[in-house]
Design an enzyme around this catalytic site. Structure first.
Site, PDB file in Angstrom:
ATOM      1  N   ARG A  51       0.857  -1.195   0.000  1.00 42.61           N
ATOM      2  CA  ARG A  51       0.000   0.000   0.000  1.00 42.61           C
ATOM      3  C   ARG A  51       0.891   1.241   0.000  1.00 42.61           C
ATOM      4  O   ARG A  51       0.595   2.246  -0.621  1.00 42.61           O
ATOM      5  CB  ARG A  51      -0.937   0.015   1.214  1.00 42.61           C
ATOM      6  CG  ARG A  51      -1.725   1.318   1.278  1.00 42.61           C
ATOM      7  CD  ARG A  51      -2.885   1.369   2.273  1.00 42.61           C
ATOM      8  NE  ARG A  51      -2.831   0.460   3.377  1.00 42.61           N
ATOM      9  CZ  ARG A  51      -2.093   0.626   4.475  1.00 42.61           C
ATOM     10  NH1 ARG A  51      -1.335   1.711   4.621  1.00 42.61           N
ATOM     11  NH2 ARG A  51      -2.105  -0.272   5.425  1.00 42.61           N
ATOM     12  N   TYR A 103     -16.305  18.478 -14.199  1.00 45.85           N
ATOM     13  CA  TYR A 103     -16.704  17.079 -14.184  1.00 45.85           C
ATOM     14  C   TYR A 103     -17.749  16.836 -13.080  1.00 45.85           C
ATOM     15  O   TYR A 103     -17.564  17.269 -11.942  1.00 45.85           O
ATOM     16  CB  TYR A 103     -15.460  16.217 -13.954  1.00 45.85           C
ATOM     17  CG  TYR A 103     -15.752  14.740 -13.886  1.00 45.85           C
ATOM     18  CD1 TYR A 103     -16.209  14.053 -15.012  1.00 45.85           C
ATOM     19  CD2 TYR A 103     -15.590  14.034 -12.700  1.00 45.85           C
ATOM     20  CE1 TYR A 103     -16.486  12.705 -14.939  1.00 45.85           C
ATOM     21  CE2 TYR A 103     -15.867  12.680 -12.635  1.00 45.85           C
ATOM     22  CZ  TYR A 103     -16.317  12.020 -13.758  1.00 45.85           C
ATOM     23  OH  TYR A 103     -16.594  10.689 -13.692  1.00 45.85           O
ATOM     24  N   ASP A 175      -7.194  20.396 -12.885  1.00 41.88           N
ATOM     25  CA  ASP A 175      -7.548  19.098 -13.473  1.00 41.88           C
ATOM     26  C   ASP A 175      -7.177  19.170 -14.955  1.00 41.88           C
ATOM     27  O   ASP A 175      -7.809  19.879 -15.738  1.00 41.88           O
ATOM     28  CB  ASP A 175      -9.050  18.846 -13.281  1.00 41.88           C
ATOM     29  CG  ASP A 175      -9.485  17.468 -13.772  1.00 41.88           C
ATOM     30  OD1 ASP A 175      -8.816  16.910 -14.652  1.00 41.88           O
ATOM     31  OD2 ASP A 175     -10.521  16.971 -13.280  1.00 41.88           O
ATOM     32  N   LYS A 200      -8.447   8.345 -18.810  1.00 46.64           N
ATOM     33  CA  LYS A 200      -8.781   8.962 -20.084  1.00 46.64           C
ATOM     34  C   LYS A 200      -7.565   8.943 -21.016  1.00 46.64           C
ATOM     35  O   LYS A 200      -7.121   7.881 -21.382  1.00 46.64           O
ATOM     36  CB  LYS A 200      -9.319  10.376 -19.825  1.00 46.64           C
ATOM     37  CG  LYS A 200     -10.316  10.468 -18.637  1.00 46.64           C
ATOM     38  CD  LYS A 200     -11.616   9.739 -18.873  1.00 46.64           C
ATOM     39  CE  LYS A 200     -12.462   9.580 -17.619  1.00 46.64           C
ATOM     40  NZ  LYS A 200     -12.738  10.794 -16.865  1.00 46.64           N
TER      41      LYS A 200
HETATM   42  C1  PLP Z   1     -13.267  11.139 -15.578  1.00 42.09           C
HETATM   43  C2  PLP Z   1     -12.852  12.408 -14.968  1.00 42.09           C
HETATM   44  C3  PLP Z   1     -12.554  12.498 -13.600  1.00 42.09           C
HETATM   45  C4  PLP Z   1     -12.714  11.326 -12.659  1.00 42.09           C
HETATM   46  O1  PLP Z   1     -11.798  10.313 -12.937  1.00 42.09           O
HETATM   47  P1  PLP Z   1     -12.110   8.741 -12.713  1.00 42.09           P
HETATM   48  O2  PLP Z   1     -10.866   8.102 -13.193  1.00 42.09           O
HETATM   49  O3  PLP Z   1     -13.330   8.411 -13.515  1.00 42.09           O
HETATM   50  O4  PLP Z   1     -12.354   8.544 -11.255  1.00 42.09           O
HETATM   51  C5  PLP Z   1     -12.114  13.727 -13.123  1.00 42.09           C
HETATM   52  N1  PLP Z   1     -11.996  14.799 -13.920  1.00 42.09           N
HETATM   53  C6  PLP Z   1     -12.285  14.761 -15.242  1.00 42.09           C
HETATM   54  C7  PLP Z   1     -12.132  15.985 -16.071  1.00 42.09           C
HETATM   55  C8  PLP Z   1     -12.728  13.567 -15.806  1.00 42.09           C
HETATM   56  O5  PLP Z   1     -13.030  13.533 -17.105  1.00 42.09           O
END
Ligand code: PLP
Length: 384
Positions: A51, A103, A175, A200
Site C-alpha cells: 500500500r 466534471y 484538473d 482517459k
Molecule cells: C473522468 C474524470 C474524472 C474522474 O476520474 P475517474 O478516473 O473516472 O475517477 C475527473 N476529472 C475529469 C475531467 C474527468 O473527465
C-alpha cells in the site's frame, strides 16, 4: 538517467523507466506482491508494504512527474481517489473556489461528501479569472480549476489563476485530464497540483481506471503521500503497468485526436442541423486567445447542440451512431458519444446545469483515432 533535458516525446517513452535490475527486462515488471522480505527489522530496499510502495507504481509516478514537468507524482486507484486525496488537505471551515463548469463527479464529491465535513465550495464562472478575487475571504484555502472544461470546453487562464492564488496564498489545483500533458502543462504556468484521471488520455485504451497527482512542492508531496498511504486508495501494479504502457504512445495518439477533432468540429460547424459547436480550436471560441497561449493543440473533445433543441432529437442522434459508441468516459483510441445531461453530469441539478449553459440537447464527442472519413460518414448518417 536524467530525463530533464529530453523533449516530451522522448520522455513519454523513457522517463522513469530503466531496465529491471535483476533480469535486464526492458519493460517495467508488474510487481504483483503485497509485501517485501526484510534482512532484519527495518533493513530493506525502500519497500516495506505494497500500500505504501510498489516498484511498478514508483516507475509510473516518476514518469508522470517527468511528463508534467513536476518533481513528484502520486498515483491513485481512480481520478476521483486523487480528487479525494487533495480535498483531504482541507479542514472544517475552509473554503474552496471552484470553476462552475466541471466534471460531475468532482461536483458530487464536493457537494455531497466534503460539504458534510464543514468545507464550503463556491462554484463560479471563471472565463474571466479575475472573478476568483471577488470570492476570496479569510477562510479560502484552495482554488480548483478544470481547463478545458467538461463538457462545455470553456478555457480558464491558468497563469492568471496562479497569480491570484499565489498572491492570496491559496493552493491552485488544475484538473488537466482533458488536455493531457501533451497539450498543456499547468505546473509550468504556476499551478500547485496537477490532477489527472489517467482513465482517459493517459491510459488511452479504455481498459483501466486510474488517477494521478503531480506537484513541485516537497511539503505538499509529503502531505499527499501521507494521505495516499493512510487512506489507501492506491492502484494495483497491473493498472500502473497499463498506464505506463499507455503513455508511451500519448504523443502519436494526441496528434491524431487533434487532427480528427478539428475535422469533426469544422464539419459540425458547417452542418445545417447543428446549432452550437463547442471546440477550443475555433477562432471564434470566446477564450481562443488563452487556449492558444497555454495549449499546444486543441484536442479531440467536442460538444454540440442541435437546432431542433430538445432531448428527443439528441437521443435520436445518440442511438443512430455506429462507430461513435454511446458510453461514458473519453480519451480512448475509439470514438465515443455521450449525453452529459443524463450521463456524466446527471448528478448536477437541472436548474444549475441549464444556468451553466449545459442544455438538455447537448451531445459530447470524444473523437478517437479512427479514419476521419469513416467518422464523418457516421455522424452524417446519424444527424441526417
Ligand atoms: C473522468 C474524470 C474524472 C474522474 O476520474 P475517474 O478516473 O473516472 O475517477 C475527473 N476529472 C475529469 C475531467 C474527468 O473527465
Amino acid at each position: 538517467m536524467d530525463h530533464k533535458n529530453y523533449k516530451l516525446d522522448t520522455k513519454l517513452i523513457h522517463a522513469g523507466v530503466s531496465p529491471d535490475p535483476t533480469t535486464g527486462a526492458i519493460m517495467t515488471p508488474i510487481y504483483q506482491t503485497s509485501t517485501y522480505v526484510q534482512a532484519g527489522p527495518g533493513d530493506h530496499k525502500g519497500y516495506e508494504y505494497a500500500r505504501t510502495q510498489n516498484p511498478t507504481r514508483t516507475v509510473l509516478q516518476n514518469a508522470l512527474a517527468a511528463i508534467e514537468n513536476g518533481k513528484y507524482g502520486l498515483c491513485f486507484g481512480s481520478g476521483m481517489a486523487a480528487t479525494d486525496a487533495v480535498l483531504r488537505l482541507l479542514m472544517p471551515g475552509d473554503e474552496v473556489i471552484v470553476s462552475n463548469d466541471l466534471y460531475g463527479g468532482t461536483y458530487r464529491i464536493m457537494t455531497k461528501v466534503f460539504a458534510h465535513y464543514g468545507i464550503k465550495f463556491h462554484f463560479i464562472g471563471m472565463q474571466d479569472a479575475h472573478n476568483i478575487t471577488r470570492h476570496i475571504n479569510a477562510q479560502t484555502k484552495m482554488v480548483w480549476i478544470e481547463t478545458p472544461t467538461n463538457p462545455l470546453l470553456n478555457v480558464i487562464d491558468i497563469a492568471a489563476s496562479a497569480a491570484i492564488s499565489k498572491k492570496h496564498n491559496l493552493i491552485l489545483v488544475c484538473d488537466n485530464t482533458f488536455a493531457s500533458p501533451y497539450l498543456q502543462n499547468p505546473l509550468d504556468l504556476g499551478a500547485d497540483i496537477v490532477l489527472h484521471s489517467a482513465t482517459k488520455y493517459l491510459g488511452g485504451h479504455s481498459d483501466v481506471v486510474h488517477g494521478a497527482l503531480i506537484m513541485n512542492d516537497a511539503g505538499l508531496e509529503e502531505r499527499l503521500r501521507f494521505v495516499q498511504n493512510s487512506c489507501g486508495a492506491v492502484p494495483g501494479p497491473h493498472d500502473c503497468w497499463l498506464v505506463l504502457r499507455g503513455i508511451k504512445t500519448l504523443h502519436v495518439r494526441m496528434q491524431r485526436h487533434c487532427e480528427n477533432g478539428e475535422a469533426v468540429a469544422r464539419y459540425l460547424h458547417a452542418h445545417p442541423k447543428v446549432d452550437k459547436v463547442y471546440w477550443v480550436g475555433f477562432e471564434h471560441h470566446p477564450n481562443h486567445d488563452i487556449a492558444k497561449k497555454q495549449m499546444r493543440g486543441f484536442g479531440g473533445m467536442i460538444s454540440f447542440t442541435l437546432k431542433d433543441d430538445n432531448m428527443d432529437a439528441a437521443v435520436a442522434v445518440l442511438k443512430k451512431t455506429q462507430l461513435f459508441a454511446l458510453a461514458e468516459s473519453l480519451g480512448g483510441v475509439e470514438s465515443l458519444i455521450g449525453h452529459p445531461a443524463t450521463m456524466t453530469h446527471g448528478s448536477i441539478p437541472r436548474e444549475q446545469r441549464i444556468a451553466n449553459g449545459l442544455s438538455d440537447s447537448l451531445i459530447r464527442l470524444s473523437v478517437g483515432i479512427e479514419d476521419i472519413n469513416d467518422l464523418i460518414e457516421d455522424l452524417e448518417q446519424a444527424i441526417g
